[in-house]
Design a protein around this motif. Structure first.
Motif, PDB file in Angstrom:
ATOM      1  N   ASP A 106       0.623  -1.416   0.057  1.00 36.27           N
ATOM      2  CA  ASP A 106       0.070  -0.080  -0.038  1.00 36.27           C
ATOM      3  C   ASP A 106       0.976   1.099   0.092  1.00 36.27           C
ATOM      4  OD1 ASP A 106      -2.234  -1.580  -0.158  1.00 36.27           O
ATOM      5  OD2 ASP A 106      -2.756  -1.138   2.090  1.00 36.27           O
ATOM      6  N   ASN A 107       1.790   1.359   0.580  1.00 38.15           N
ATOM      7  CA  ASN A 107       2.641   2.280   0.725  1.00 38.15           C
ATOM      8  C   ASN A 107       4.179   2.517   0.218  1.00 38.15           C
ATOM      9  OD1 ASN A 107       1.254   3.728   3.238  1.00 38.15           O
ATOM     10  ND2 ASN A 107       1.339   1.532   3.660  1.00 38.15           N
ATOM     11  N   ARG A 108       4.914   1.514  -0.103  1.00 37.47           N
ATOM     12  CA  ARG A 108       6.110   1.653  -0.530  1.00 37.47           C
ATOM     13  C   ARG A 108       6.650   0.208  -1.647  1.00 37.47           C
ATOM     14  NH1 ARG A 108       9.305   3.938   4.211  1.00 37.47           N
ATOM     15  NH2 ARG A 108      10.738   2.168   3.725  1.00 37.47           N
ATOM     16  N   PRO A 109       5.674   0.123  -2.456  1.00 40.62           N
ATOM     17  CA  PRO A 109       5.913  -1.152  -3.263  1.00 40.62           C
ATOM     18  C   PRO A 109       7.289  -1.464  -3.847  1.00 40.62           C
ATOM     19  CG  PRO A 109       4.126   0.009  -4.480  1.00 40.62           C
ATOM     20  CD  PRO A 109       4.651   0.912  -3.031  1.00 40.62           C
ATOM     21  N   LYS A 110       7.629  -0.566  -4.067  1.00 40.96           N
ATOM     22  CA  LYS A 110       9.129  -0.472  -4.847  1.00 40.96           C
ATOM     23  C   LYS A 110      10.452  -0.296  -3.985  1.00 40.96           C
ATOM     24  CE  LYS A 110       6.906   0.644  -9.130  1.00 40.96           C
ATOM     25  NZ  LYS A 110       6.905   1.558 -10.482  1.00 40.96           N
ATOM     26  N   ASP A 111      10.132  -0.331  -2.725  1.00 38.34           N
ATOM     27  CA  ASP A 111      11.201   0.126  -1.868  1.00 38.34           C
ATOM     28  C   ASP A 111      12.148  -1.169  -1.625  1.00 38.34           C
ATOM     29  OD1 ASP A 111      12.676   0.050   0.679  1.00 38.34           O
ATOM     30  OD2 ASP A 111      11.980   2.101   0.901  1.00 38.34           O
ATOM     31  N   ALA A 112      13.277  -0.875  -2.163  1.00 39.49           N
ATOM     32  CA  ALA A 112      14.230  -2.075  -2.423  1.00 39.49           C
ATOM     33  C   ALA A 112      14.641  -2.948  -0.898  1.00 39.49           C
ATOM     34  CB  ALA A 112      15.663  -1.681  -2.948  1.00 39.49           C
ATOM     35  N   GLU A 113      14.704  -1.882  -0.041  1.00 35.29           N
ATOM     36  CA  GLU A 113      15.180  -2.205   1.323  1.00 35.29           C
ATOM     37  C   GLU A 113      14.147  -3.236   1.960  1.00 35.29           C
ATOM     38  OE1 GLU A 113      17.129  -0.529   5.526  1.00 35.29           O
ATOM     39  OE2 GLU A 113      15.255   0.406   4.918  1.00 35.29           O
ATOM     40  N   LEU A 114      12.873  -2.517   1.704  1.00 32.26           N
ATOM     41  CA  LEU A 114      11.530  -3.514   2.332  1.00 32.26           C
ATOM     42  C   LEU A 114      11.390  -4.835   1.495  1.00 32.26           C
ATOM     43  CD1 LEU A 114       8.666  -0.633   2.614  1.00 32.26           C
ATOM     44  CD2 LEU A 114       9.568  -2.115   4.440  1.00 32.26           C
ATOM     45  N   HIS A 115      11.660  -4.668   0.188  1.00 33.66           N
ATOM     46  CA  HIS A 115      11.402  -6.068  -0.657  1.00 33.66           C
ATOM     47  C   HIS A 115      12.722  -6.988   0.106  1.00 33.66           C
ATOM     48  CE1 HIS A 115      10.710  -8.541  -3.840  1.00 33.66           C
ATOM     49  NE2 HIS A 115      12.061  -8.741  -4.208  1.00 33.66           N
ATOM     50  N   ARG A 116      13.842  -6.672   0.063  1.00 32.36           N
ATOM     51  CA  ARG A 116      14.989  -7.428   0.716  1.00 32.36           C
ATOM     52  C   ARG A 116      14.362  -8.255   1.912  1.00 32.36           C
ATOM     53  NH1 ARG A 116      19.004  -6.437   4.079  1.00 32.36           N
ATOM     54  NH2 ARG A 116      18.805  -4.242   3.803  1.00 32.36           N
ATOM     55  N   LEU A 117      13.883  -7.457   3.063  1.00 35.36           N
ATOM     56  CA  LEU A 117      13.438  -8.088   4.251  1.00 35.36           C
ATOM     57  C   LEU A 117      12.262  -8.823   3.960  1.00 35.36           C
ATOM     58  CD1 LEU A 117      14.330  -4.894   6.449  1.00 35.36           C
ATOM     59  CD2 LEU A 117      15.333  -7.493   6.516  1.00 35.36           C
TER      60      LEU A 117
END
Length: 142
Positions: A106-117
């Protein structure tokens, strides 16, 4: 924050991050505000330092406190999910992971750090890409 989240392992320094977070938490302890961003951030840093040091229970305690003081979830949910999984509480781990995925989408679908975690948490929980979220234990039973 960088001392506990850098993707380059040689840069990680959870011991130094823990010292800095403890100092920030001490300074914030006297404040009398119900939702404090600086306190929540320091608790997140200390929680992640605990995680990196293998202290899953202290990690969960600090992240729970951080979430209480802040309505912003970001990577906290994924780290919390991994800490619960490492403690063997797959039900809580799945709930935290689901909250994290929902918030990220909903908020940061393209965030690399979030995706990695998110990928790291999914692997620990036994969730394959495109598969509904079920803990490893439930997959074996069902």
């Amino acid at each position: 924050w960088f001392l506990v989240t850098c993707p380059v392992k040689e840069v990680l320094d959870p011991a130094w991050a823990m010292k800095l977070a403890n100092k920030a938490i001490e300074q914030e302890a006297g404040e009398n505000q119900p939702y404090r961003l600086r306190l929540a951030t320091a608790l997140r840093v200390r929680g992640l330092a605990h995680y990196l040091n293998g202290d899953w229970a202290s990690c969960s305690a600090d992240l729970s406190r951080a979430l209480h003081h802040r309505f912003h979830y970001d990577i906290t949910r994924f780290i919390h999910a991994m800490a619960y999984a490492r403690q063997g509480d797959m039900r809580k781990a799945m709930v935290e992971n689901e909250w994290g995925v929902r918030w990220m989408n909903d908020n940061r679908p393209k965030d690399a750090e979030l995706h990695r975690l998110q990928v790291e948490a999914a692997a620990l929980l036994g969730i394959k890409e495109g598969e509904p979220a079920k803990p490893k234990d439930a997959q074996k039973q069902g």
